[in-house]
Enzyme design. Sequence first.
Site, short mmCIF file in Angstrom:
data_model
loop_
_atom_site.label_atom_id
_atom_site.label_comp_id
_atom_site.label_asym_id
_atom_site.label_seq_id
_atom_site.Cartn_x
_atom_site.Cartn_y
_atom_site.Cartn_z
N SER A 125 46.87 76.02 78.36
CA SER A 125 46.76 77.35 77.92
C SER A 125 48.07 78.18 77.78
O SER A 125 48.76 78.73 77.45
CB SER A 125 45.60 78.02 77.62
N HIS B 66 42.44 73.37 73.68
CA HIS B 66 43.44 73.62 72.76
C HIS B 66 44.07 72.33 71.43
O HIS B 66 44.71 72.28 71.90
CB HIS B 66 44.88 74.36 73.61
N LYS C 273 39.09 78.02 68.41
CA LYS C 273 40.77 77.64 67.95
C LYS C 273 41.13 76.56 67.06
O LYS C 273 40.43 77.48 65.94
CB LYS C 273 41.43 77.34 69.45
#
Length: 401
Positions: free
Chosen positions: A184, A212, A243
């Site tokens: 990340s 991610h 996300k």
Amino acid sequence: MSRLDPLAYLGDQINEFRVKGTYQRLRELHGPCEPISHFDGKEVINLASNNYLGLANHPKLKEAAIEAIRQYGAGTGAVRTISGTLDIHMELERRIAAFKHVEACVVFQSGFTANAGAVSAILGKDDHIISDALNHASIIDGCRLSRAKIHVFPHADVAGAEAKLAALDGVPGRKLLITDGVFSMDGDIGPLPALVELAEKYDAIMMIDDAHSSGVLGRNGRGTVDHFGLHGRVDIQVGTLSKAIGVLGGYVCGTKDFIDYLCHRARPFLFSTSHPPAVTAACLAAFDILEAEPERIETLWANTRYFKEELAKLGFDTGRSQTPITPIMVGEAAEAHAFSNALFDEGLFATGIGFPTVPEGKARIRTIVTATHTREQLDRALEILARVAKRQGILTATPRP
Ligand SMILES: *Cc1c(COP(=O)(O)O)cnc(C)c1O
């Protein structure tokens, strides 16, 4: 009777942060998360969010959330295992399992609780965890909570991981090999095919945290397992709904028995209230978009390639990034925060990141472009970055022609 504040030592620590230049005030977002957002009353280009596909403020997600509130209300009234399981919770889990081509899935309140809850539930003090040095804090906390022995290998170092596994050969206890799919703070992709082979060779459980990579890598954003063609060879896949999916939550994918076990033993599932209806309905709408509009992901990657190429031409050090997470290396935490603040004043929001999020001396600003940034916005961001970096002495190299 009066006594001294027993928490006064924390004030001393805060003062130390101020002296070091690492004290951070929270920036306030007024309105939605968009490529151009209003923070602290100022209009800025937003390179500071994880809203990769622009779903956080997507009309279809908002409509789904509003409709779910009308139908189910604002909250669920209980934890999943008491009476807080909605039909749409189950629908979302079936939907994710089908999307990821796995037997089963369980959704947690966040990616953080998914990692911490899953790892701590399946291992005990006689077991071993082989963990990448840069794994996310939620993995580290899960490992600690499990009380298993933790063996950290240098970041992305396959030989280092093998040395740890080889040293444990014949030692009693279960072994878990665990890595982030995309890291990340650096934006690099873990060496997954080689790690999967190691897990098979040394009979370890293989776990990947795709926070991610969910919605970013693989077909329609199925994640790193799909990206590398590792279907059926990764025992535990964690993903986030917070996300690219644009809402909130985390999930764990695997075999039916494994997921069933988590529903009986993972503490955040048992002891913390389930997602409100709006969150779950918006997540379902996001998966509709992932499946119907893969071109969003293509635009994300086109923007990523463009931004990275232009940063390189300007002479910026972007570390080892391979994904839309692009750090700009600065060095000391105070400098990174000063750079970030100066950028903000010029109309660009990119977060300064220093110790303890990254090692001392490796401070940076972190940029994330999204599918919804226009070229014109990216060009403006690049112009601001170059101008402020020169002024702050961060950019000294001569630009490449
Ligand atoms: C952000 C992140 C998480 C936590 O996800 P949330 O849903 O925000 O709690 C877990 N792992 C990694 C690698 C992350 O980057």
